[in-house]
Design a protein around this motif. Structure first.
Motif, PDB file in Angstrom:
ATOM      1  N   ARG A 226     101.054  86.335  71.427  1.00 45.83           N
ATOM      2  CA  ARG A 226     100.469  87.485  70.742  1.00 45.83           C
ATOM      3  C   ARG A 226     101.614  88.356  70.250  1.00 45.83           C
ATOM      4  N   LEU A 227     101.579  88.681  68.973  1.00 46.49           N
ATOM      5  CA  LEU A 227     102.646  89.503  68.397  1.00 46.49           C
ATOM      6  C   LEU A 227     102.577  90.922  68.969  1.00 46.49           C
ATOM      7  N   PRO A 228     103.683  91.579  69.292  1.00 52.71           N
ATOM      8  CA  PRO A 228     105.019  91.139  68.914  1.00 52.71           C
ATOM      9  C   PRO A 228     105.741  90.284  69.961  1.00 52.71           C
ATOM     10  N   ASP A 229     105.341  90.396  71.263  1.00 49.10           N
ATOM     11  CA  ASP A 229     106.233  89.743  72.227  1.00 49.10           C
ATOM     12  C   ASP A 229     105.550  89.026  73.387  1.00 49.10           C
ATOM     13  N   ALA A 230     104.219  88.921  73.401  1.00 55.99           N
ATOM     14  CA  ALA A 230     103.560  88.268  74.532  1.00 55.99           C
ATOM     15  C   ALA A 230     103.531  86.754  74.312  1.00 55.99           C
TER      16      ALA A 230
END
Lengths: 283, 217
Positions: free
Chosen positions: A40-44
């Motif tokens: 999942r954007l931005p960092d998951a």
């Protein structure tokens, strides 16, 4: 020190997940294993794993992701063409919190009903990426009654109280008329937002390609469509799912053979890719 | 004189036994000849004790990989439900929830409505479960028929006695009646619209493409 302990714990969990996955597959016990990658954007970014295996008349389900795991137990009583009764419980534990839920559902002759209840001390999506981004209490009741061979009445009731203590309710009443195609009409309310429901479901060709579309429109707006194309005699289908809602949210899903891809937007983009290995038995 | 009577009785018993075996063989051979379908109508007693009008369509593909489909028309609450039975699996489709529940044949409950309908398409299996005997003959609108009585070898079958009418000119079942131990009728069903049909496994396994598939062990 605390931070170091946290990382060690997380690493230990990683090993447990890997070993459990290998053990299940090596022992041939698992009836299905699903491996996935969710981003999942931005960092998951997290790997996901789902496994089911038989335990007598029960089925043990396990769900694992980077920072949480879930265990469930489910079973059912079958009454052939007359109906069935299914029930199950599930518990999830992660770094963000914990959650429990239970469900029971039955179909007998002209009546079908299911009741689900759960509580989570954190957002459910923190415990399982496929779940909703809401925590707290959730109770749902679904019922269907067959008025006649071609007419079905449906009722859905829901109650939620989130972690901040805010409560919301929902209700939906629908009537379905089955001819060659099935037409559904209904009215609903979702957290004080009124909407009308229109649905259509039918086969598009001799091969059995099936389209189902449901539109909820009013103060709450959501369109759900699913196109299913049979691929072979082995119960394999190509499924395309499209959901669009206003305020803007959308999801697109593709499923064929062992693969499944789900992309969605609800203020942020996410993508979930999954691959399933089946070993027979319960799925 | 007693000895003569005993011999006569034993001989009569042997002839009767051979006759029922021969009828069973003829029915099985006839039903195994090609795929067929029939409508079964009558009344059945539901598990809650109530009696209901029943109508099913039975489709059978005989042979090594036998396949049978029972499609429910009545009671209205069950219309659209169907059961597909193969040697290995039983598929049970529930219209109301749009689910196909797949179970191994050995563990699945096929009876459902008090009578295992697929036994009517597999006389050998019926003869394995029930001790059959010839009761006599009877005229029916379809022609002369054998009256066959039966008692289950296993009490778990759910009935105490059965009676089947088998058409002599085209050996196949015409009607079946099941009774409990107090002689109360549990099911009274008759066959109609029997016809040979070009059925395929695809036709018998036909299901809504979007049905949720649940496998159980």
């Amino acid at each position: 020190m605390i931070r170091m302990g946290f990382h060690q714990y997380r690493r230990l969990l990683h090993f447990v997940l890997i070993v459990l996955g290998l053990q299940l597959s090596a022992a041939g016990l698992a009836q299905s294993l699903t491996f996935g990658l969710f981003g999942r954007l931005p960092d998951a970014l997290t790997p996901t794993a789902e496994a089911t295996l038989p335990l007598g008349d029960f089925t043990l389900e396990a769900r694992l992701q980077r920072n949480a795991l879930g265990i469930g137990l489910a079973s059912a009583l079958e009454f052939s063409a007359l109906g069935r009764l299914s029930y199950g419980v599930r518990a999830g534990l992660g770094f963000a919190g914990w959650g429990v839920e239970s469900r029971i559902g039955g179909t007998f002759g002209p009546v079908a009903a299911s009741l689900e209840a759960g509580y989570s001390s954190t957002l459910r999506s923190d415990l399982w990426v496929g779940d909703e981004a809401l925590g707290g209490l959730r109770v749902g009741l679904l019922g269907r009654y067959r008025l006649g061979p071609r007419e079905t009445l449906g009722l859905g009731l829901g109650y939620k109280r989130n972690l901040a203590g805010l409560a919301s309710g929902s209700g939906e009443l629908s009537y379905a008329l089955r001819q060659e195609q099935t037409y559904t009409f209904g009215l609903g309310v979702d957290d004080s937002r009124l909407y009308a429901l229109l649905g259509w479901r039918g086969e598009l060709d001799e091969a059995g390609t099936l389209l189902e579309a449901t539109l909820r429109a009013g103060q709450y707006n959501r369109l759900e469509t699913t196109l299913t194309l049979p691929l072979d005699e082995e119960l394999n289908n190509l499924k395309l799912r499209l959901t669009a809602a206003y305020p803007w949210a959308a999801s697109l899903g593709v499923e064929a053979y062992r693969f499944r891809a789900d992309a969605s937007y609800d203020g942020g983009f996410s993508l979930w890719l999954r691959y399933t290995l089946s070993f027979g038995g319960t799925e | 004189m007693k000895k003569l009577l005993a011999i006569a009785l034993v001989s009569f018993g042997l002839v009767a036994a051979q006759t029922i075996a021969e009828i069973t063989r003829q029915v099985q051979a006839n039903l195994d000849r090609s795929p067929w379908e029939a409508t079964i109508t009558g009344r059945v007693q539901l598990p809650d004790g109530s009696s209901q009008d029943a109508e099913f369509r039975l489709q059978v593909i005989p042979g090594k990989e036998q396949l049978a489909r029972v499609e429910f028309k009545k009671p209205a609450a069950l219309e659209g439900n169907f059961v597909v039975i193969s040697d290995k699996e039983v598929w049970n489709y529930l219209f109301l929830t749009n689910q196909v529940i797949i179970q191994p044949r050995a563990k699945a409950r096929v009876e459902g409505l008090g009578v295992n309908l697929t036994d009517l398409g597999d006389f050998n299996q019926l003869a394995e479960r029930v001790t059959l005997r010839l009761l006599g003959e009877q005229n029916t609108p379809a022609g002369a028929a054998w009256r066959i009585g039966g008692s289950p070898k296993d009490a778990s079958l759910g009935f105490a006695s059965m009676e089947i009418l088998v058409l002599k000119s085209d050996p196949r079942p015409l009607a079946i009646t099941l009774r409990d131990s107090s002689n109360k009728v549990l099911a009274d069903l008759s066959f109609s619209n029997f016809r040979r049909a070009s059925l395929t496994p695809q036709i018998l396994r036909k299901r809504p493409a979007d049905a949720e598939v649940l496998r159980r062990n």
